[in-house]
Scaffold this active site. Structure first.
Site, PDB file in Angstrom:
ATOM      1  N   LYS A 210      11.087 -34.645  14.350  1.00  0.00           N
ATOM      2  CA  LYS A 210       9.724 -35.781  14.570  1.00  0.00           C
ATOM      3  C   LYS A 210       9.763 -37.114  15.476  1.00  0.00           C
ATOM      4  O   LYS A 210      11.569 -37.399  14.956  1.00  0.00           O
ATOM      5  CB  LYS A 210       8.458 -35.571  13.499  1.00  0.00           C
ATOM      6  N   ARG A 245       9.600 -26.911   6.593  1.00  0.00           N
ATOM      7  CA  ARG A 245       9.065 -26.356   8.076  1.00  0.00           C
ATOM      8  C   ARG A 245       9.575 -26.654   9.097  1.00  0.00           C
ATOM      9  O   ARG A 245      10.123 -27.723   9.467  1.00  0.00           O
ATOM     10  CB  ARG A 245       7.820 -26.034   8.687  1.00  0.00           C
TER      11      ARG A 245
END
Length: 271
Positions: A210, A245
């Site tokens: 991210k 994840r």
């Protein structure tokens, strides 16, 4: 069947989309998505998370029919070929129902059952596990994000329980990067153990590749944020994350192998 363990489980990401922030388009073809999921399983994934709609900022919305058409064949194949628990990453009840019919045993909702009012009922009826994630439409640096996440997820838990979802089927996710500034996201990662204690449920951490990883490492290309992603995941694992994840399963599995050795934790995969 999902069974949490005394080590973090690795949820491998399979984006069946043309526009995901990290690997958009690479696995839109079902055959490519299935092959990728099989590779993630071989690399050490414990769960496969299949999504047919990008949740990155500015992504185009996808119709229910198109989303179902993208994910159903992939879920059907991976649940049969890998024998791993398969998760459907969706906020739509009809997509969740279609995915469950195809073999999904986890519903991963990025709006924590607060977008589509019927998805809680669908999940409860199927007796699947549910990942309830915090989300908001835009960031606001003035918000006490820890308090908001705690309150939002408490409402999500209440919705799930009232719909009939069993307590031992609920997992929470603080939604790192979703409607949050980078400092707010880093604070949530730093306070994972506190959040988990406040809510009382297993916790999933999704930070892989991210933008906040790029901000900390100056890596502008998402695929080059592997080391930073692994660092955040290991910190999460040491502070209460039950599931991580990730895009890069092999690298995370290797890192967790070392962490497990230090902790003297058995590494056999639960099912």
């Amino acid at each position: 069947m999902l069974r949490l363990a005394d080590r973090p489980l690795i949820m491998g990401i399979v984006n069946v989309t043309p526009d995901s922030f990290s690997d958009g388009g690479r696995y839109l073809d079902p055959a490519n998505a299935i092959a990728h999921g099989e590779k993630l399983a071989a690399d050490g994934a414990d769960i496969l998370d299949i999504g047919g709609e990008s949740t990155r900022p500015g992504a185009a919305s996808v119709s229910i029919e198109d989303e179902m058409a993208r994910v159903a064949p992939v879920i059907r194949a991976l649940s049969a070929h890998t024998r791993l628990p398969v998760s459907i990453d969706t906020m739509k009840a009809k997509v969740a129902a279609s995915a469950i019919a195809a073999g999904a045993t986890i519903v991963n909702d990025v709006w924590g059952f607060q977008f589509d009012p019927d998805i809680a009922r669908v999940s409860a009826a199927a007796q699947v596990h549910c990942v309830l994630m915090h989300n908001r439409l835009q960031d606001d640096p003035g918000v006490d994000m820890f308090a908001e996440v705690k309150d939002f997820l408490s409402r999500s838990i209440d919705i799930a329980l009232k719909a009939g979802v069993a307590e031992d089927r609920i997992i929470v996710d603080p939604g790192i990067g979703f409607g949050k500034t980078h400092p707010q996201s880093f604070e949530l990662i730093r306070r994972l153990a506190e959040l988990k204690a406040a809510l009382g449920y297993p916790l999933l951490l999704g930070v892989s590749r991210k933008r906040l990883i790029g901000q900390a490492t100056t890596r502008t290309i998402a695929a080059e944020r592997v080391i930073g992603s692994v660092s955040a995941a290991v910190f999460g694992a040491c502070n209460g994350a039950d599931i991580v994840r990730v895009h890069d399963v092999a690298e995370h599995a290797e890192a967790f192998g070392v962490l497990n050795a230090i902790r003297n934790v058995q590494t056999g995969r639960p099912r």
